[in-house]
Design a protein around this motif. Structure first.
Motif, mmCIF file in Angstrom:
data_model
loop_
_atom_site.group_PDB
_atom_site.id
_atom_site.type_symbol
_atom_site.label_atom_id
_atom_site.label_comp_id
_atom_site.label_asym_id
_atom_site.label_seq_id
_atom_site.Cartn_x
_atom_site.Cartn_y
_atom_site.Cartn_z
ATOM 1 N N PHE A 67 0.754 -1.722 -0.218
ATOM 2 C CA PHE A 67 -0.060 0.117 0.096
ATOM 3 C C PHE A 67 1.331 1.488 -0.483
ATOM 4 C CE2 PHE A 67 0.485 -1.811 4.008
ATOM 5 C CZ PHE A 67 1.311 -0.929 5.016
ATOM 6 N N PRO A 68 0.400 2.151 -0.113
ATOM 7 C CA PRO A 68 1.237 3.476 -0.451
ATOM 8 C C PRO A 68 1.636 3.831 0.832
ATOM 9 C CG PRO A 68 -1.065 3.788 -1.669
ATOM 10 C CD PRO A 68 -1.102 2.383 -0.993
ATOM 11 N N GLY A 69 2.826 4.285 1.634
ATOM 12 C CA GLY A 69 2.804 4.906 2.414
ATOM 13 C C GLY A 69 2.229 7.208 2.039
ATOM 14 N N LYS A 70 1.842 6.924 3.699
ATOM 15 C CA LYS A 70 2.000 8.299 3.332
ATOM 16 C C LYS A 70 2.792 9.508 3.220
ATOM 17 C CE LYS A 70 -2.881 7.927 4.245
ATOM 18 N NZ LYS A 70 -4.339 8.537 5.299
ATOM 19 N N THR A 71 4.156 9.410 4.676
ATOM 20 C CA THR A 71 5.185 10.354 5.143
ATOM 21 C C THR A 71 6.565 8.994 4.052
ATOM 22 O OG1 THR A 71 5.642 8.217 7.058
ATOM 23 C CG2 THR A 71 3.857 10.409 7.384
ATOM 24 N N VAL A 72 6.205 8.561 3.331
ATOM 25 C CA VAL A 72 6.921 8.522 2.499
ATOM 26 C C VAL A 72 6.939 7.862 1.528
ATOM 27 C CG1 VAL A 72 8.663 6.772 4.601
ATOM 28 C CG2 VAL A 72 6.618 5.177 3.082
ATOM 29 N N ASN A 73 7.884 8.054 0.617
ATOM 30 C CA ASN A 73 7.350 8.603 -0.867
ATOM 31 C C ASN A 73 7.335 7.600 -2.013
ATOM 32 O OD1 ASN A 73 6.475 11.324 -1.180
ATOM 33 N ND2 ASN A 73 8.850 11.958 -1.050
ATOM 34 N N HIS A 74 7.618 5.784 -0.994
ATOM 35 C CA HIS A 74 7.320 4.819 -2.096
ATOM 36 C C HIS A 74 6.084 3.545 -1.412
ATOM 37 C CE1 HIS A 74 9.493 2.756 1.725
ATOM 38 N NE2 HIS A 74 10.074 3.596 1.603
ATOM 39 N N GLU A 75 5.980 2.783 -1.974
ATOM 40 C CA GLU A 75 5.208 1.513 -1.532
ATOM 41 C C GLU A 75 5.767 0.625 -0.051
ATOM 42 O OE1 GLU A 75 2.195 0.173 -5.219
ATOM 43 O OE2 GLU A 75 3.485 -1.088 -4.120
ATOM 44 N N ILE A 76 4.939 0.284 0.578
ATOM 45 C CA ILE A 76 5.002 -0.025 1.811
ATOM 46 C C ILE A 76 4.729 -1.548 1.862
ATOM 47 C CG2 ILE A 76 4.947 -0.918 4.258
ATOM 48 C CD1 ILE A 76 4.187 2.127 4.240
ATOM 49 N N ARG A 77 5.748 -2.399 1.613
ATOM 50 C CA ARG A 77 5.222 -4.363 1.200
ATOM 51 C C ARG A 77 5.285 -4.899 2.677
ATOM 52 N NH1 ARG A 77 9.572 -6.137 -0.782
ATOM 53 N NH2 ARG A 77 10.629 -4.532 -0.250
ATOM 54 N N GLY A 78 4.323 -5.423 2.622
ATOM 55 C CA GLY A 78 3.978 -6.709 3.989
ATOM 56 C C GLY A 78 2.883 -7.988 3.726
ATOM 57 N N TYR A 79 3.116 -8.988 4.877
ATOM 58 C CA TYR A 79 2.019 -9.676 4.877
ATOM 59 C C TYR A 79 0.842 -9.794 5.432
ATOM 60 C CZ TYR A 79 6.639 -11.383 2.657
ATOM 61 O OH TYR A 79 7.451 -11.612 2.289
ATOM 62 N N PHE A 80 -0.287 -9.801 4.299
ATOM 63 C CA PHE A 80 -1.570 -10.474 5.777
ATOM 64 C C PHE A 80 -1.655 -11.072 6.250
ATOM 65 C CE2 PHE A 80 -6.156 -10.788 5.871
ATOM 66 C CZ PHE A 80 -6.498 -10.032 6.470
ATOM 67 N N VAL A 81 -2.215 -11.553 7.131
ATOM 68 C CA VAL A 81 -1.865 -12.666 8.118
ATOM 69 C C VAL A 81 -3.335 -12.568 8.822
ATOM 70 C CG1 VAL A 81 -0.998 -14.440 9.557
ATOM 71 C CG2 VAL A 81 0.699 -13.024 8.791
ATOM 72 N N HIS A 82 -4.055 -13.680 8.112
ATOM 73 C CA HIS A 82 -5.658 -13.726 8.221
ATOM 74 C C HIS A 82 -6.009 -14.345 10.458
ATOM 75 C CE1 HIS A 82 -6.579 -13.380 4.482
ATOM 76 N NE2 HIS A 82 -6.164 -13.938 4.082
ATOM 77 N N GLY A 83 -5.996 -13.145 10.917
ATOM 78 C CA GLY A 83 -6.025 -13.823 12.625
ATOM 79 C C GLY A 83 -7.670 -13.991 13.253
ATOM 80 N N SER A 84 -7.544 -14.464 14.425
ATOM 81 C CA SER A 84 -8.491 -14.674 15.032
ATOM 82 C C SER A 84 -9.481 -14.164 15.318
ATOM 83 C CB SER A 84 -8.287 -16.569 16.200
ATOM 84 O OG SER A 84 -7.796 -15.394 16.850
ATOM 85 N N ASN A 85 -10.647 -14.414 15.735
ATOM 86 C CA ASN A 85 -12.200 -13.171 15.637
ATOM 87 C C ASN A 85 -11.907 -11.973 15.362
ATOM 88 O OD1 ASN A 85 -12.788 -15.000 17.862
ATOM 89 N ND2 ASN A 85 -11.593 -13.562 19.310
ATOM 90 N N GLY A 86 -11.878 -11.774 13.275
ATOM 91 C CA GLY A 86 -11.517 -10.451 13.013
ATOM 92 C C GLY A 86 -10.070 -10.164 12.662
#
Length: 93
Positions: A67-86
């Protein structure tokens, strides 16, 4: 003991006690402050070397996100891990 020597001894004792009190107050305030600083430093300066993968940690249910960073001028990469209870868990690489 002469009165002059007695007065000098009193001043010396008060000076030593004053120095001790200043050192004690500095340590009593400084040690918890330093401990808190080190904890915050460790939390905010985690190593993100890009070598970590969720598969290697036994996590199989994840998505690669960016997703685009608001304070940095590049995309922030990561991993979305599905958690329990939403719960939303995003882990930087």
């Amino acid at each position: 003991m002469e009165p002059q020597n007695r007065e000098r001894s009193k001043r010396r004792i008060f000076r030593i006690l004053g120095i001790f009190a200043v050192i004690l107050v500095t340590l009593l305030a400084g040690i918890p402050t330093a401990f808190g600083f080190l904890q915050i430093w460790a939390i905010t300066h985690m190593a993100c070397g890009g070598q970590w993968e969720p598969d290697g940690q036994g996590m199989t249910d994840y998505e690669i996100i960016s997703f685009p960073g608001k304070t940095v001028n590049h995309e922030i990469r990561g991993y979305f891990v599905h958690g329990s209870n939403g719960a939303t868990i995003i882990i930087p690489p």
